[in-house]
Design an enzyme around this catalytic site. Structure first.
Site, short mmCIF file in Angstrom:
data_model
loop_
_atom_site.label_atom_id
_atom_site.label_comp_id
_atom_site.label_asym_id
_atom_site.label_seq_id
_atom_site.Cartn_x
_atom_site.Cartn_y
_atom_site.Cartn_z
CE1 TYR A 1 -4.32 1.42 -0.34
CE2 TYR A 1 -3.54 2.79 1.67
CZ TYR A 1 -4.20 2.50 0.67
OH TYR A 1 -5.46 3.59 0.46
CE LYS B 1 -7.09 6.56 0.60
NZ LYS B 1 -8.31 7.41 -0.02
#
Ligand code: 1JT
Length: 253
Positions: A153, A160
């Site tokens: 990720y 995020k």
């Protein structure tokens, strides 16, 4: 019909698998009038029929350009005198930055991921706030990789984390206009963006076996939570990241 009489914008519709579509669908079912953004003409083939089904208006928006954001909100203000809620369901990173090691992220890749996935919420919030005349609700989408390391990720996790921190600062700034700002931390969902990632199917399987509910989260469950956050039922909630992940995040070993 918790959104009856409300007007809402949904950013980031690509196709019927989009989280944005699930949000538009729930909001419409709950009685809201919807306006949707799509990136460019390439997506119209899917966006047009979906919006016609929902009776939603649709305008192009490229959040990497201030002029595009300005003209989008100019279009909005021509047809609506106020906005009640907005769902920001936009993220991007280069595919080469969603594999291998985070330490190899380039300056350009880092900057792009944070610009599109995090700064865009700030840019959009400023414009929409001036249209939220009776207060409002701003909702964005995050993922567990923001707070714990999830292999591959990578730069999106950092983007995020920045997005979730932005939610808190925006909530603090806009609270005196009765504008609430929250994030939904969604479990992994099989969307167009996600499918481009090598090993995504493996992630879905791992998630299912670890999550208390022993299944993957449905896009409609994200859409329903967005409807709740857009509605007056959530009037006391702001600056929060709410997990809609079948309980995955609570588990330890
Ligand atoms: C983007 C993509 C943002 C995929 C995303 C995302 N947020 C969640 N996902 C799904 C996902 C992706 C990976 C993952 C777990 C979930 C792709 C396009 C750019 C923006 O790794 C464990 C990589």
């Amino acid at each position: 019909m918790i959104l009856k009489g409300k007007k809402g914008i949904i950013l980031g519709l690509a196709n019927a698998h989009s989280i944005a579509y699930a949000c538009a669908n729930s909001a419409t079912e709950m009685g809201a009038e919807i306006l949707v953004s799509y990136l460019d003409e390439r997506f119209l083939k899917w966006v047009k029929p979906l919006c016609e089904k929902l009776n939603a208006k649709y305008f192009p928006l490229d959040v990497s350009k201030d002029e595009s954001i300005d003209s989008f909100f100019n279009n909005v203000s021509k047809i609506w005198d106020k906005v009640d809620f907005i769902v920001h369901a936009i993220a991007f990173a280069k595919s080469e930055d969603l594999e291998g090691r985070f330490v190899d992220t380039s300056r350009a890749g880092f900057s792009l991921a944070l610009d599109i996935s995090s700064y865009s919420l700030v840019a959009v919030s400023k414009r929409v706030a001036s249209l939220m005349k009776d207060g409002g609700s701003i909702i964005t989408l995050s993922y567990y990789g923001a707070e714990k390391v999830v292999s591959s990720y990578n730069v999106m996790g950092v983007a995020k984390a920045s997005l979730e921190a932005s939610v808190r600062y925006l909530a603090s700034d806009l609270g005196n206009q009765n504008i609430r700002v929250n994030a939904i931390s969604a479990g992994p969902i099989n969307t167009l963006s996600a499918r481009g990632i090598s090993g995504f199917t493996k992630i879905l399987h791992h998630f299912q076996s670890k999550a208390p509910l022993k299944r993957n989260v449905l896009a409609s469950e994200i859409g329903n939570t967005a409807a709740f956050l857009a509605s007056d039922l959530s009037s006391g909630i702001t600056g929060e990241t709410i997990y809609v992940d079948c309980g995955f995040n609570i588990m330890g070993a």
